[in-house]
Design a protein around this motif. Structure first.
Motif, short mmCIF file in Angstrom:
data_model
loop_
_atom_site.label_atom_id
_atom_site.label_comp_id
_atom_site.label_asym_id
_atom_site.label_seq_id
_atom_site.Cartn_x
_atom_site.Cartn_y
_atom_site.Cartn_z
N PRO A 1 -26.29 12.31 -35.96
CA PRO A 1 -25.45 11.80 -34.87
C PRO A 1 -25.02 10.35 -35.06
O PRO A 1 -24.01 9.94 -34.52
N LEU A 2 -25.77 9.59 -35.85
CA LEU A 2 -25.43 8.18 -36.04
C LEU A 2 -24.08 8.02 -36.73
O LEU A 2 -23.34 7.07 -36.45
N TRP A 3 -23.72 8.94 -37.60
CA TRP A 3 -22.47 8.82 -38.36
C TRP A 3 -21.35 9.69 -37.82
O TRP A 3 -20.27 9.74 -38.39
N ARG A 4 -21.58 10.39 -36.71
CA ARG A 4 -20.60 11.33 -36.20
C ARG A 4 -19.28 10.66 -35.81
O ARG A 4 -18.21 11.07 -36.24
N VAL A 5 -19.32 9.60 -35.00
CA VAL A 5 -18.09 8.95 -34.55
C VAL A 5 -17.34 8.28 -35.71
O VAL A 5 -16.12 8.45 -35.82
N PRO A 6 -18.01 7.54 -36.62
CA PRO A 6 -17.25 6.97 -37.75
C PRO A 6 -16.59 8.03 -38.63
O PRO A 6 -15.44 7.85 -39.05
N VAL A 7 -17.28 9.13 -38.89
CA VAL A 7 -16.69 10.18 -39.73
C VAL A 7 -15.52 10.84 -39.01
O VAL A 7 -14.46 11.05 -39.60
N VAL A 8 -15.69 11.12 -37.73
CA VAL A 8 -14.63 11.77 -36.95
C VAL A 8 -13.41 10.85 -36.85
O VAL A 8 -12.27 11.27 -37.10
N LEU A 9 -13.62 9.58 -36.49
CA LEU A 9 -12.49 8.67 -36.35
C LEU A 9 -11.86 8.31 -37.70
O LEU A 9 -10.64 8.10 -37.78
N GLY A 10 -12.66 8.26 -38.76
CA GLY A 10 -12.09 8.03 -40.09
C GLY A 10 -11.19 9.17 -40.52
O GLY A 10 -10.07 8.97 -41.01
N PHE B 1 -23.20 5.88 -28.22
CA PHE B 1 -23.07 4.42 -28.19
C PHE B 1 -23.42 3.81 -29.54
O PHE B 1 -22.70 2.95 -30.05
N ARG B 2 -24.50 4.26 -30.15
CA ARG B 2 -24.90 3.74 -31.46
C ARG B 2 -23.86 4.09 -32.53
O ARG B 2 -23.50 3.26 -33.36
N SER B 3 -23.40 5.32 -32.49
CA SER B 3 -22.42 5.77 -33.47
C SER B 3 -21.09 5.05 -33.29
O SER B 3 -20.46 4.62 -34.28
N ALA B 4 -20.65 4.89 -32.06
CA ALA B 4 -19.39 4.20 -31.79
C ALA B 4 -19.50 2.72 -32.14
O ALA B 4 -18.51 2.11 -32.56
N SER B 5 -20.68 2.15 -32.00
CA SER B 5 -20.88 0.74 -32.35
C SER B 5 -20.62 0.49 -33.83
O SER B 5 -20.09 -0.57 -34.20
N TYR C 1 -15.80 3.63 -27.84
CA TYR C 1 -16.70 3.78 -26.69
C TYR C 1 -16.13 4.73 -25.64
O TYR C 1 -16.86 5.17 -24.75
N LEU C 2 -14.85 5.05 -25.72
CA LEU C 2 -14.27 6.02 -24.78
C LEU C 2 -14.88 7.41 -24.96
O LEU C 2 -14.83 8.23 -24.05
N TYR C 3 -15.48 7.65 -26.12
CA TYR C 3 -16.14 8.94 -26.34
C TYR C 3 -17.40 9.11 -25.50
O TYR C 3 -17.96 10.20 -25.43
N LEU C 4 -17.84 8.07 -24.83
CA LEU C 4 -19.00 8.19 -23.94
C LEU C 4 -18.71 9.16 -22.79
O LEU C 4 -19.64 9.68 -22.17
N VAL C 5 -17.45 9.42 -22.56
CA VAL C 5 -17.06 10.39 -21.52
C VAL C 5 -17.62 11.78 -21.85
O VAL C 5 -17.98 12.54 -20.96
N PHE C 6 -17.74 12.09 -23.14
CA PHE C 6 -18.18 13.41 -23.56
C PHE C 6 -19.70 13.52 -23.69
O PHE C 6 -20.21 14.56 -24.09
N ALA C 7 -20.43 12.47 -23.39
CA ALA C 7 -21.88 12.45 -23.60
C ALA C 7 -22.59 13.31 -22.57
O ALA C 7 -22.19 13.39 -21.41
#
Length: 175
Positions: A7-16, A84-88, A152-158
């Motif tokens: 989960p730590l790399w989920r947001v960077p991989v998705v947004l990349g 939050f950690r992943s988006a950071s 950080y807008l992805y926090l809506v889906f948490a």
């Protein structure tokens, strides 16, 4: 494949990945718009004037929709803390790219093509920058800063953090 499951790399991989897709999409739409204008031929005065038309607005709307669709599909289900950690990580990458862009422009007096190519990874959040540009009519550093925090807008889906379930999962793994 294990890298994607963390989960730590989920947001960077998705947004990349979304950024690369958005960059490709904007190139395709710009090319198609240019070809349409060329096919129309010269104007009444005989000159051919190529304009961007509505390509910017179309790409911005598509990026906005893809940003939320991809977040719903791939980020949903993570806890607030994990998102939050992943988006950071992505926020730090975006800040580093903005800093490198500003340094290259002010120190070297030119725009670095390396930074331009690396910005493809951050194009998934550029709809925020475009929206602020349309609302204010200016392009400046203060207008670029809110876009940094778009992950950080992805926090809506948490899903809500449940300390009891995390503790019970940890106990089950230890057994």
């Amino acid at each position: 494949m294990e890298f994607w499951k963390k989960p730590l790399w989920r947001v960077p991989v998705v947004l990349g990945g979304l950024g690369l897709l958005c960059r490709l999409l904007s190139f395709i739409l710009s090319f198609a718009w240019g070809r349409i204008q060329i096919a129309r031929g010269p104007g009444s005065d005989g000159s051919v004037v190529l304009t961007t038309g509505y390509v910017g607005e179309i790409v911005t709307v598509i990026m906005f929709l893809l940003f939320w669709l991809v977040g719903w599909r791939f980020v949903r289900g993570l806890t607030r803390r994990e998102i939050f950690r992943s988006a950071s990580i992505m926020v730090l990458v975006n800040a580093a790219l903005l800093a490198a862009e500003q340094i290259s422009q002010h120190v070297f007096g030119t725009y670095s093509m390396t930074v331009y190519h690396l910005y493809a990874l951050a194009d998934g959040k550029s709809w925020v920058d475009q929206l602020l540009f349309r609302l204010t009519g200016t392009v400046s550093l203060p207008m670029a800063i809110p876009g940094l925090f778009a992950p950080y807008l992805y926090l809506v889906f948490a899903k809500k953090d449940d300390p009891l379930s995390e503790t019970s999962e940890r106990i089950k793994r230890e057994e």
